[in-house]
Design an enzyme around this catalytic site. Structure first.
Site, PDB file in Angstrom:
ATOM      1  N   SER A 192       0.874  -1.173   0.000  1.00 39.78           N
ATOM      2  CA  SER A 192       0.000   0.000   0.000  1.00 39.78           C
ATOM      3  C   SER A 192       0.906   1.217   0.000  1.00 39.78           C
ATOM      4  O   SER A 192       2.085   1.137   0.351  1.00 39.78           O
ATOM      5  CB  SER A 192      -0.883   0.017   1.249  1.00 39.78           C
ATOM      6  N   TYR A 200      -2.218  -1.488  10.482  1.00 39.00           N
ATOM      7  CA  TYR A 200      -2.342  -1.544   9.023  1.00 39.00           C
ATOM      8  C   TYR A 200      -1.075  -1.008   8.365  1.00 39.00           C
ATOM      9  O   TYR A 200      -0.456  -1.686   7.529  1.00 39.00           O
ATOM     10  CB  TYR A 200      -3.560  -0.749   8.537  1.00 39.00           C
TER      11      TYR A 200
END
Length: 319
Positions: free
Chosen positions: A164, A176
């Protein structure tokens, strides 16, 4: 001198473009194993590669996700259940893949499975919250990869890891971003370790896209759940109206940046699987290329200042 420099830059660009555009055309005998095919990028990628003629091995977490994918694809695509947090499930999936690819080996592994919750300010979370997400996004990804390396080496194939843009810059609390930084590090070491065996490893770095992970309702539900279990002293630090002030701001930010065309990511994964010379990293999305990556290279003090200006301050903030 300037003309000479310009010619050299043009030559370098044309050479890069030519090298980047060289594709592998024979794909009908190549197997690609994709995790996380229930929804989102994995679901679309499985359909896309099936149409391109690949032998797709699509791992789904739920029976419903597997059935929905079967209904949209040819009989060539095969689905199976996979829980990336369960070693036994990963082992069974590895045996199934081996039975399909046989002596040819596995051409492509796409580690796409991932979750985004729980996410929130660091002092809202417990260590178990961190472990839940790390088990899926990082540990599971690593274990699936390790189970497939012998087959990938046999085919001199490809490994594509879904990271990401938040593996470049940590924007919020929770694991995350931590997990995606870990994927980036694993990707780098894996790429260098396997290069001598003819294996190519690539990393996909999407910005905001309209998937289940970035669904505002899912994020808001997770924040409300975290807020509901906070000790009173932590609530007082942030103020009773913190969520009421924070969420409209965050939702507007997500909706403004989220890209609806998920195929942009699918095309980059396709390139990583079929290019003669795949890139090491693929940043995908306007926000990734024009905002987050440049910001990740800025001095830390500048980045912190800019992000702080965009955030909602807690009631007892001292700056």
């Amino acid at each position: 001198m300037l003309i000479y420099l310009g010619v050299m830059l043009l030559f370098c660009f044309l050479y890069w473009w030519y090298r980047d555009s060289k594709q592998i055309t024979a794909v009908s005998d190549k197997h690609v194993y994709i995790t996380g095919c229930d929804t989102g990028f994995g679901h679309l990628l499985a359909q896309h590669l099936d149409k391109q003629g690949f032998q797709v091995l699509a791992a789904c977490f739920t029976e419903q996700g597997a059935q929905e994918l079967k209904d949209k694809t040819s009989s060539r695509l095969q689905t199976f259940r996979l829980d990336v947090t369960n070693s036994e499930s990963i082992g069974k999936a590895a045996e199934f893949v081996k039975s399909q690819v046989k002596d040819k080996g596995l051409w492509g592994l796409v580690n796409n499975a991932g979750i985004s919750q729980p996410v929130g300010p660091s002092d809202w979370l417990t260590i178990d919250d961190y472990k839940v997400l790390l088990d899926v996004n990082l540990i599971g990804l690593i274990e699936v990869t390790l189970s497939m390396i012998p087959l990938i080496k046999r085919a001199r194939g490809r490994i594509v890891n879904m990271a990401s843009i938040y593996g470049r810059i940590s924007m919020f609390g929770g694991s995350y971003c931590i997990s995606k930084f870990g994927v980036e590090a694993f990707n780098d070491s894996l790429r260098r370790d396997l290069r001598c065996f003819g294996v190519k490893v690539a990393c996909i770095e999407p910005g905001y896209f309209k998937t289940h992970i970035s669904n505002p309702d899912v994020i808001n539900e997770g924040l409300i759940k975290l807020w509901g279990r906070l000790p009173q002293d932590v609530r007082e630090d942030y103020g009773d109206d913190y969520l009421d002030k924070f969420w409209p701001h965050a939702k507007a930010h997500i909706e403004k940046l989220a890209e609806p065309n998920l195929m942009k990511v699918v095309w980059r994964i396709h390139h990583a699987l079929t290019s003669v010379h795949p890139r090491s990293r693929y940043a995908v999305g306007v926000d990734a290329k024009l905002l987050w990556i440049p910001l990740s290279y800025m001095p830390t003090a500048f980045t912190d200042f800019l992000l702080a200006r965009q955030s909602v301050k807690p009631a007892k903030a001292v700056y």
